[in-house]
Enzyme design. Structure first.
Site, short mmCIF file in Angstrom:
data_model
loop_
_atom_site.label_atom_id
_atom_site.label_comp_id
_atom_site.label_asym_id
_atom_site.label_seq_id
_atom_site.Cartn_x
_atom_site.Cartn_y
_atom_site.Cartn_z
N ASN A 44 0.84 -1.20 0.00
CA ASN A 44 0.00 0.00 0.00
C ASN A 44 0.88 1.25 0.00
O ASN A 44 1.97 1.28 0.59
CB ASN A 44 -1.02 0.00 1.14
CG ASN A 44 -0.43 -0.17 2.52
OD1 ASN A 44 0.59 -0.82 2.70
ND2 ASN A 44 -1.06 0.43 3.51
N ILE A 45 0.39 2.25 -0.71
CA ILE A 45 1.14 3.50 -0.87
C ILE A 45 0.18 4.65 -0.57
O ILE A 45 -0.79 4.87 -1.32
CB ILE A 45 1.70 3.65 -2.31
CG1 ILE A 45 2.59 2.44 -2.66
CG2 ILE A 45 2.50 4.95 -2.44
CD1 ILE A 45 2.99 2.36 -4.13
N GLU A 46 0.42 5.31 0.55
CA GLU A 46 -0.48 6.39 0.97
C GLU A 46 0.04 7.75 0.51
O GLU A 46 1.15 7.88 0.00
CB GLU A 46 -0.67 6.33 2.48
CG GLU A 46 -1.27 5.00 2.91
CD GLU A 46 -1.55 4.89 4.40
OE1 GLU A 46 -1.04 5.71 5.20
OE2 GLU A 46 -2.29 3.95 4.77
N CYS A 55 -4.25 0.63 -2.39
CA CYS A 55 -4.03 -0.63 -1.66
C CYS A 55 -2.96 -1.48 -2.35
O CYS A 55 -2.73 -1.39 -3.56
CB CYS A 55 -5.32 -1.44 -1.63
SG CYS A 55 -6.66 -0.69 -0.70
N GLU A 57 -3.01 -4.67 -3.10
CA GLU A 57 -3.50 -5.59 -4.13
C GLU A 57 -3.61 -4.89 -5.48
O GLU A 57 -3.26 -5.44 -6.52
CB GLU A 57 -4.89 -6.13 -3.76
CG GLU A 57 -4.95 -6.87 -2.44
CD GLU A 57 -5.31 -5.96 -1.27
OE1 GLU A 57 -4.70 -4.89 -1.11
OE2 GLU A 57 -6.22 -6.33 -0.52
N CYS A 88 -10.26 -4.91 0.39
CA CYS A 88 -11.37 -3.95 0.45
C CYS A 88 -12.28 -4.15 -0.77
O CYS A 88 -11.93 -4.84 -1.74
CB CYS A 88 -10.84 -2.52 0.51
SG CYS A 88 -10.31 -1.88 -1.09
N CYS A 91 -10.78 -3.19 -4.24
CA CYS A 91 -9.84 -4.18 -4.78
C CYS A 91 -10.59 -5.41 -5.29
O CYS A 91 -10.21 -6.01 -6.30
CB CYS A 91 -8.83 -4.60 -3.72
SG CYS A 91 -7.64 -3.28 -3.37
N1 THU Z 1 -5.19 -1.52 2.54
C1 THU Z 1 -4.60 -2.34 1.62
O1 THU Z 1 -3.52 -2.04 1.10
N2 THU Z 1 -5.23 -3.50 1.32
C2 THU Z 1 -6.35 -3.95 1.93
O2 THU Z 1 -6.82 -5.04 1.62
C3 THU Z 1 -7.00 -3.13 2.96
C4 THU Z 1 -6.45 -1.77 3.14
C5 THU Z 1 -4.48 -0.27 2.91
C6 THU Z 1 -5.09 1.00 2.46
C7 THU Z 1 -4.52 1.97 3.48
O3 THU Z 1 -3.23 2.38 3.07
C8 THU Z 1 -4.37 1.14 4.73
O4 THU Z 1 -4.39 -0.21 4.30
C9 THU Z 1 -5.43 1.37 5.78
O5 THU Z 1 -6.68 1.26 5.26
#
Ligand code: THU
Length: 128
Positions: A44-46, A55, A57, A88, A91
């Site tokens: 995941n990259i915020e 996310c 995936e 989520c 995804c």
């Molecule tokens: N996130 C994912 O990368 N994959 C998931 O299946 C659920 C959520 C990430 C998004 C965000 O950066 C962090 O988790 C919190 O929601």
């Protein structure tokens, strides 16, 4: 469980180390295998503009699609959750777009694992 699934979990765990999640502090890793055996990983990259975050995936899937590959056999996702980390809704919709029969291998750091087909994770998915 297929041995390749454990390999995917291990790769997803490695990719999780690259997660950029300074806002949620929730690190996620993902790894997928294509029908011809190629592996792509994601984390995941915020972003400070929170809605721009993506996310793990989707990063792995978009990397594969950008390389011209859409036939995904299985995808693993791992996070530090009590139960196996589940993808989520966004995804799930993206998974179904490319390979509804892909196996989704959901895992946590304590080797708790759950496996389902993408199509079964999003009944009545939007089809346009
Ligand atoms: N996130 C994912 O990368 N994959 C998931 O299946 C659920 C959520 C990430 C998004 C965000 O950066 C962090 O988790 C919190 O929601």
């Amino acid at each position: 469980m297929e041995t390749i699934f454990q390999e995917l979990i291990d790769k997803a765990k490695e990719a999780r180390a690259n997660a950029y999640a300074p806002y949620s502090k929730f690190l996620v890793g993902s790894a997928l295998i294509t029908e011809n055996g190629k592996i792509f990983t994601g984390c995941n990259i915020e972003n400070v503009s929170l809605g721009l975050s993506i996310c793990a995936e989707r990063v792995a899937i978009f990397k594969a699609v950008a390389e011209g590959i859409k036939d995904i056999r299985a995808i693993a996702v791992i996070g530090d959750t009590e139960e196996p980390c589940t993808p989520c809704g966004a995804c799930r919709q993206v998974m179904i777009e490319f390979a509804p029969d892909m196996k989704v291998v959901m895992a946590n750091l304590h080797n708790k694992i759950k496996i389902k087909k993408a199509r079964d994770l999003l009944p009545d998915a939007f089809k346009g």
